[in-house]
Design an enzyme around this catalytic site. Structure first.
Site, short mmCIF file in Angstrom:
data_model
loop_
_atom_site.label_atom_id
_atom_site.label_comp_id
_atom_site.label_asym_id
_atom_site.label_seq_id
_atom_site.Cartn_x
_atom_site.Cartn_y
_atom_site.Cartn_z
CB SER A 154 104.16 -42.69 89.58
OG SER A 154 104.67 -44.40 89.42
CE1 TYR A 200 103.03 -52.73 100.97
CE2 TYR A 200 101.86 -53.88 102.76
CZ TYR A 200 101.79 -52.86 101.82
OH TYR A 200 100.74 -51.96 101.73
CD GLU A 259 83.71 -47.37 96.94
OE1 GLU A 259 84.80 -46.39 97.39
OE2 GLU A 259 83.86 -48.24 96.16
CG HIS A 308 87.95 -49.72 105.49
ND1 HIS A 308 89.38 -49.51 106.01
CD2 HIS A 308 88.15 -49.54 104.28
CE1 HIS A 308 90.16 -49.00 104.94
NE2 HIS A 308 89.28 -49.11 103.92
CE LYS A 329 72.15 -54.78 104.63
NZ LYS A 329 70.93 -54.30 104.37
CG ASP A 385 70.99 -33.60 111.97
OD1 ASP A 385 72.07 -33.76 112.05
OD2 ASP A 385 70.37 -33.29 110.92
#
Length: 447
Positions: free
Chosen positions: A39, A152, A244, A268, A362, A424
């Site tokens: 959910s 977990y 973001e 990441h 960054k 490109d």
């Protein structure tokens, strides 16, 4: 994916243990996929849509697979289906496809720390297995933990106690963040490792499933053009950037516990750095790629305080950008929180290839634009006779599916002057009609 070429994107640590990876295991027969935390936002926005796309492409067959959602929220099967329907009805998805897929989903409500709910879950899975059982009698159970790492261990204990497969394999999928620091990560790993063998555990970082991240190894090691250039003699710096243009959006309670470094940089961006900086592996086997990544991380020098910048977006951003409230305005964030929402860190790799080349990582939230890319800045041409700007000599790998190599060329005309141009590769233009899979689709298919 059937060839197993993508298996390196799911972290396995088999060489640290005596037992081999799973061999001669059945990959046919009844498949039960259990989404724990069904959910929650991650399940609705990423897990279920990824499963739906695998279903649409024929990787999940309706006569073999059934999907079980498990969470504490007391809702019905139809309630869960209605909650996720809007996340599936996007793009070219047909309404009948969505309805057919949703019928494969069964919901079970229960606590994460008691046996009752998991016994009920096991009962529902067993009913499905009896109904769908193949002639060989084999079955498969995949548990995807779309949950906070803090639960977990207890959830894994309940799975081990109540829901283990008796006629085939059981696999557990966990996602970052895997602990908050070295001690908590090792403790978590030990707690789960006491319950399951290493071949049963899959630690995933969805960034590794992105198409352009996967392309890094091919770009570097399948093109002779780059082999002699990819070093400190030719590269001035490498920037790996994640921006973001939105804030925590109700996830402030979770985010404040981890911050931008643990949420983005430590996993990441470090994974991307390893792929950019590593030496060529012996093969594409996961353990060989992992070994080269580890060598990179072992060569990283201690980070200097003066090469770190931290920040947190505040109420002033609302004036500048016209859309953001301050980070502390989130009701789930403590009033005096100093958790960073922006970080810039310089890493230096002490080895023969990269000595003296700064790797600038960054990451930030609620910034003026959205971007995720890798920029490799090449050095100026020695003895330049054309006065070319150094910024012309770069290569950018944008994770929105494009690769751009900037270069200086002659400006058309009678004068001998230069202009910047680009080689490109845009996936949307080059690969018409090709659907680029979501990172979660690739990861789930591998597991």
């Amino acid at each position: 994916m059937g060839s197993g070429g993508g298996q390196w994107i799911v972290e396995k640590r088999s060489s640290f243990r005596s037992e081999p990876l799973e061999v001669n295991v059945s990959e046919t027969g009844c498949l039960s996929i259990v989404v724990l935390g069904a959910s929650g936002d991650l399940a609705k926005k990423k897990t279920f849509p990824a499963l739906f796309n695998l279903y649409r492409q024929g990787f999940l067959q309706s006569n073999e697979v059934h999907i079980f959602g498990y969470a504490r929220t007391k809702i019905s099967d139809d309630d869960l289906r209605n909650r996720i329907r809007s996340y599936l009805e996007k793009g070219s998805a047909k309404s009948e496809e969505v309805s057919e897929f949703l019928q494969l989903i069964k919901y079970v409500s229960g606590s994460y720390d008691t046996e009752e709910g998991f016994r009920m879950l096991d009962k529902e899975i067993s009913l499905h297995e009896e109904f769908r059982n193949s002639t060989e009698g084999s079955s498969r159970r995949l548990f995807y933990l779309a949950l906070p790492p803090s639960v977990y261990p207890v959830v894994c204990r309940m799975i081990k106690l109540c829901c283990m497969n008796k006629c085939g394999w059981t696999r557990i999928v966990v996602e970052k963040p895997f602990g908050k620091d070295l001690d908590s990560a090792e403790k978590l790993s030990n707690q789960i490792g006491e319950l399951f063998e290493e071949p049963q555990l899959y630690r995933i970082d969805h960034y590794l499933g992105k198409e352009l991240v996967q392309n890094l190894l091919v770009l570097r090691f399948a093109n002779r053009f780059f082999l002699p250039l990819w070093n400190r003699d030719n590269i001035d710096n490498v920037q790996i950037v994640f921006r973001e243009d939105f804030g925590t959006e109700g996830r402030g309670g979770y985010f404040d516990e981890y911050g931008i470094i643990r949420d983005i940089i430590q996993n990441h961006l470090l994974q991307v750095l390893c792929l950019v900086a590593m030496e060529k592996p012996v093969s594409l086997k996961p353990e060989h790629i992992r070994d080269e990544k580890v060598k990179v991380l072992q060569s990283v020098m201690p980070i200097k305080d003066e090469e770190v910048v931290l920040g947190q977006y505040n109420g002033d951003e609302e004036v500048v950008l016209g859309q953001y409230h301050g980070y502390r305005d989130d009701s789930k964030v403590p009033d005096h929180s100093n958790t960073p929402t922006f970080a810039s860190i310089i890493l230096r790799i002490h080895n023969e290839r990269w000595e003296g080349v700064p790797f600038i990582l960054k990451a930030g939230k609620a910034l003026s634009s959205k971007k995720a890319d890798i920029r490799v800045q090449f050095k100026d041409v020695p003895g330049d006779i054309f006065n070319c700007m150094s910024s012309n000599h770069s290569m950018r790998i944008l994770l929105d599916h494009s690769i751009r190599k900037s270069m200086s060329v002659k400006q058309p005309g009678l004068e001998m002057s230069t202009v910047q141009s680009e080689l490109d590769l845009s996936y949307k233009q080059r690969y018409h009609g090709v659907t680029i899979p979501d990172a979660y689709e690739r990861l789930l298919l591998d597991t």
